[in-house]
Design an enzyme around this catalytic site. Sequence first.
Site, PDB file in Angstrom:
ATOM      1  N   THR A 197      29.936 -57.472  39.641  1.00  0.00           N
ATOM      2  CA  THR A 197      29.968 -56.016  39.826  1.00  0.00           C
ATOM      3  C   THR A 197      28.809 -55.549  40.707  1.00  0.00           C
ATOM      4  OG1 THR A 197      28.672 -55.701  37.833  1.00  0.00           O
ATOM      5  CG2 THR A 197      31.070 -55.649  37.578  1.00  0.00           C
TER       6      THR A 197
ATOM      7  N   GLY B 273      32.909 -50.943  31.817  1.00  0.00           N
ATOM      8  CA  GLY B 273      33.505 -49.639  32.091  1.00  0.00           C
ATOM      9  C   GLY B 273      34.515 -49.351  31.010  1.00  0.00           C
ATOM     10  N   HIS B 274      34.138 -48.538  30.041  1.00  0.00           N
ATOM     11  CA  HIS B 274      35.048 -48.229  28.933  1.00  0.00           C
ATOM     12  C   HIS B 274      35.579 -46.808  29.092  1.00  0.00           C
ATOM     13  CE1 HIS B 274      33.043 -51.462  26.187  1.00  0.00           C
ATOM     14  NE2 HIS B 274      33.740 -51.963  27.182  1.00  0.00           N
TER      15      HIS B 274
ATOM     16  N   ARG C  88      11.727 -66.299  31.526  1.00  0.00           N
ATOM     17  CA  ARG C  88      10.522 -65.749  30.858  1.00  0.00           C
ATOM     18  C   ARG C  88       9.634 -64.942  31.797  1.00  0.00           C
ATOM     19  NH1 ARG C  88       9.464 -71.525  28.575  1.00  0.00           N
ATOM     20  NH2 ARG C  88      10.239 -71.805  30.672  1.00  0.00           N
TER      21      ARG C  88
ATOM     22  N   GLN D 292      32.662 -56.664  28.424  1.00  0.00           N
ATOM     23  CA  GLN D 292      33.318 -57.806  29.067  1.00  0.00           C
ATOM     24  C   GLN D 292      34.213 -58.458  27.986  1.00  0.00           C
ATOM     25  OE1 GLN D 292      29.577 -57.700  29.705  1.00  0.00           O
ATOM     26  NE2 GLN D 292      30.382 -56.139  31.021  1.00  0.00           N
TER      27      GLN D 292
ATOM     28  N   THR E 179      50.065 -47.685  21.961  1.00  0.00           N
ATOM     29  CA  THR E 179      51.244 -47.359  22.769  1.00  0.00           C
ATOM     30  C   THR E 179      50.946 -46.283  23.817  1.00  0.00           C
ATOM     31  OG1 THR E 179      51.892 -45.784  21.063  1.00  0.00           O
ATOM     32  CG2 THR E 179      52.887 -47.980  20.938  1.00  0.00           C
ATOM     33  N   GLY E 180      49.669 -46.095  24.117  1.00  0.00           N
ATOM     34  CA  GLY E 180      49.288 -45.106  25.125  1.00  0.00           C
ATOM     35  C   GLY E 180      47.798 -44.900  25.078  1.00  0.00           C
TER      36      GLY E 180
ATOM     37  N   LEU F 272      51.224 -51.823  25.039  1.00  0.00           N
ATOM     38  CA  LEU F 272      52.611 -52.274  24.877  1.00  0.00           C
ATOM     39  C   LEU F 272      53.522 -51.512  25.836  1.00  0.00           C
ATOM     40  CD1 LEU F 272      54.553 -54.050  23.131  1.00  0.00           C
ATOM     41  CD2 LEU F 272      54.948 -52.022  21.747  1.00  0.00           C
TER      42      LEU F 272
ATOM     43  N   LYS G 175      39.193 -51.825  24.921  1.00  0.00           N
ATOM     44  CA  LYS G 175      38.234 -51.755  23.817  1.00  0.00           C
ATOM     45  C   LYS G 175      37.753 -50.333  23.595  1.00  0.00           C
ATOM     46  CE  LYS G 175      35.501 -54.828  25.710  1.00  0.00           C
ATOM     47  NZ  LYS G 175      36.264 -55.513  26.745  1.00  0.00           N
TER      48      LYS G 175
ATOM     49  N   ASP H  48      38.663 -55.544  29.924  1.00  0.00           N
ATOM     50  CA  ASP H  48      39.546 -54.407  30.172  1.00  0.00           C
ATOM     51  C   ASP H  48      40.768 -54.423  29.258  1.00  0.00           C
ATOM     52  OD1 ASP H  48      37.846 -53.670  32.394  1.00  0.00           O
ATOM     53  OD2 ASP H  48      38.723 -55.393  33.409  1.00  0.00           O
ATOM     54  N   GLU H  49      40.604 -54.916  28.047  1.00  0.00           N
ATOM     55  CA  GLU H  49      41.721 -54.981  27.101  1.00  0.00           C
ATOM     56  C   GLU H  49      41.995 -53.630  26.442  1.00  0.00           C
ATOM     57  OE1 GLU H  49      39.077 -56.987  26.885  1.00  0.00           O
ATOM     58  OE2 GLU H  49      39.748 -59.046  27.136  1.00  0.00           O
TER      59      GLU H  49
ATOM     60  N   PRO I  89      40.997 -53.316  42.366  1.00  0.00           N
ATOM     61  CA  PRO I  89      42.278 -53.584  41.714  1.00  0.00           C
ATOM     62  C   PRO I  89      42.161 -54.827  40.835  1.00  0.00           C
ATOM     63  CG  PRO I  89      42.445 -53.928  44.097  1.00  0.00           C
ATOM     64  CD  PRO I  89      41.059 -53.443  43.829  1.00  0.00           C
TER      65      PRO I  89
HETATM   66  P1  IMP Z   1      28.688 -59.442  36.436  1.00  0.00           P
HETATM   67  O1  IMP Z   1      28.841 -59.180  34.974  1.00  0.00           O
HETATM   68  O2  IMP Z   1      28.538 -58.194  37.259  1.00  0.00           O
HETATM   69  O3  IMP Z   1      27.657 -60.470  36.739  1.00  0.00           O
HETATM   70  O4  IMP Z   1      30.089 -60.075  36.953  1.00  0.00           O
HETATM   71  C1  IMP Z   1      30.533 -61.364  36.523  1.00  0.00           C
HETATM   72  C2  IMP Z   1      32.043 -61.387  36.317  1.00  0.00           C
HETATM   73  O5  IMP Z   1      32.377 -60.593  35.188  1.00  0.00           O
HETATM   74  C3  IMP Z   1      32.843 -60.816  37.498  1.00  0.00           C
HETATM   75  O6  IMP Z   1      34.064 -61.550  37.592  1.00  0.00           O
HETATM   76  C4  IMP Z   1      33.139 -59.398  37.063  1.00  0.00           C
HETATM   77  O7  IMP Z   1      34.296 -58.883  37.685  1.00  0.00           O
HETATM   78  C5  IMP Z   1      33.345 -59.605  35.567  1.00  0.00           C
HETATM   79  N1  IMP Z   1      33.056 -58.396  34.792  1.00  0.00           N
HETATM   80  C6  IMP Z   1      31.853 -57.847  34.520  1.00  0.00           C
HETATM   81  N2  IMP Z   1      31.991 -56.763  33.750  1.00  0.00           N
HETATM   82  C7  IMP Z   1      33.304 -56.609  33.530  1.00  0.00           C
HETATM   83  C8  IMP Z   1      34.068 -55.682  32.753  1.00  0.00           C
HETATM   84  O8  IMP Z   1      33.554 -54.764  32.111  1.00  0.00           O
HETATM   85  N3  IMP Z   1      35.417 -55.877  32.754  1.00  0.00           N
HETATM   86  C9  IMP Z   1      36.008 -56.907  33.412  1.00  0.00           C
HETATM   87  N4  IMP Z   1      35.329 -57.810  34.124  1.00  0.00           N
HETATM   88  C10 IMP Z   1      33.996 -57.664  34.184  1.00  0.00           C
END
Ligand code: IMP
Length: 441
Positions: free
Chosen positions: A131, A41-42, A145, A225, A418-419, A336, A17, A14-15, A308
């Site tokens: 998730t 989730g982008h 496999r 991720q 910045t936004g 920022l 991207k 969630d940086e 959250p």
């Molecule tokens: P999974 O990927 O659903 O197996 O979840 C494993 C871990 O990765 C959990 O802590 C999730 O909250 C975290 N996670 C999975 N996808 C994201 C993402 O897109 N952003 C942030 N954390 C994620």
Amino acid sequence: MSKVIAVIGAQWGDEGKGKIVDLLAERFDIVARYQGGHNAGHSVQVGDQSFVLHLLPSGIVHRGKTCVLGNGMVIDPKAFFVEADRLTQQGIEVSPERVKISSRAHLILPYHRALDHTSEERLGNEKVGTTLRGIGPAYEDKAGRRGIRTADALVPDVLRSRIERNLEDANRIIEAYGGERLDVDEIFKEMSVLTERLAPFIADTTHYLNVAATEGRSILLEGAQATLLDVDHGTYPFVTSSTTVAGGAIIGTGLAPQRLNGVLGIVRTYTTRVGEGPFPTEMLEGEAELGQMIRERGREYGASTGRPRRCGWFDAFATRYAAEINGFSSVALTKLDVLDTLDEIKVCTGYKLNGKVCESLPAVSQDLRRVEPVYATLPGWRSSTLGMTEMSSLPTNARRYVDFLSEQIGVEIGLVSTGPERMQTIIVQDSALGGWLRDSK
Ligand code: IMP
């Protein structure tokens, strides 16, 4: 020479991207994802339209770009069509000409989702906080496999026999933990319909990407991720089940390693984490209110699950580790403006464990829970940076903060966001980004 660049989150995800890939996508011919699935989730904001992407690369919102879902991904066909249909309604073309799904990518089936629930229940207090999309169980089947790849699913006999075999084991576990038994016929019927619809999208994307690179087309590899959630290099076992780091971009697309020209790290000015697991700089107890304020200002709620996000100070020690593993050529620093109202800002510059300075990130999660962060405190700037487009417009303390983070990470900052909108961006050093950003705003 073709241009192949990977964009990778340096923290726990969630940086931001989505925005950066969206900015860069303009300058690339192909945008490819290489791992994960619809756990991502982008969020992409284009003018007054906002898009939330889970499976499709962010390049999809740009006309004329080809999007690839690489072999390293796990794909839930139902989720794919929910997303494709929603994007189509928003005026985005999602056609087999534009979207290519690897014939070697693995499918997520209904029993993977059920097993994800069961597995979390079994872990109780030790749960990962996944998730619940079935990601982990699908990767388990791949490594075991017994997975079903997209191309396998197009052969009815193969699809049926694998579902039969896998469901026998899955049902045993599901039932043992009080879940409802799943039915072979139902799953086979559902998957047959879905995979028939998926068929035109399925292609040999490994060959497609290598040919494209040979022909000089540019490829943006979009990580999902992030580094600290990597199955090997992350804070195991509180990680996702795929290889999120730069090496994964090669494995998950089949592009030859020497084709990768650069890696852009996405780093947020503070840290968040969704789900369970150690988080040394988390704002807890005396700082919980501050954490809540950042959560609200930064809209830190999961784009996939609405959970959250836990909030904390910038962790330069962990980010240096991410820079080391990924070999960042440059860093995009995001959000920022979220820190605009703070009097003071803390940055974790190192960890201590049992009173001793840590040389590298502890491998054991129990140790990571016990480390004491060593902080530097910087003055805040207490004025709005929202939407600024020039470094010279930033308040002096904001510039100092950016410079301090760059020094700490050991990588030049190429861009500051910045936004949420495309234009709300400062391009600091296009040369450090290999000119990838020129004209991309
Ligand atoms: P999974 O990927 O659903 O197996 O979840 C494993 C871990 O990765 C959990 O802590 C999730 O909250 C975290 N996670 C999975 N996808 C994201 C993402 O897109 N952003 C942030 N954390 C994620």
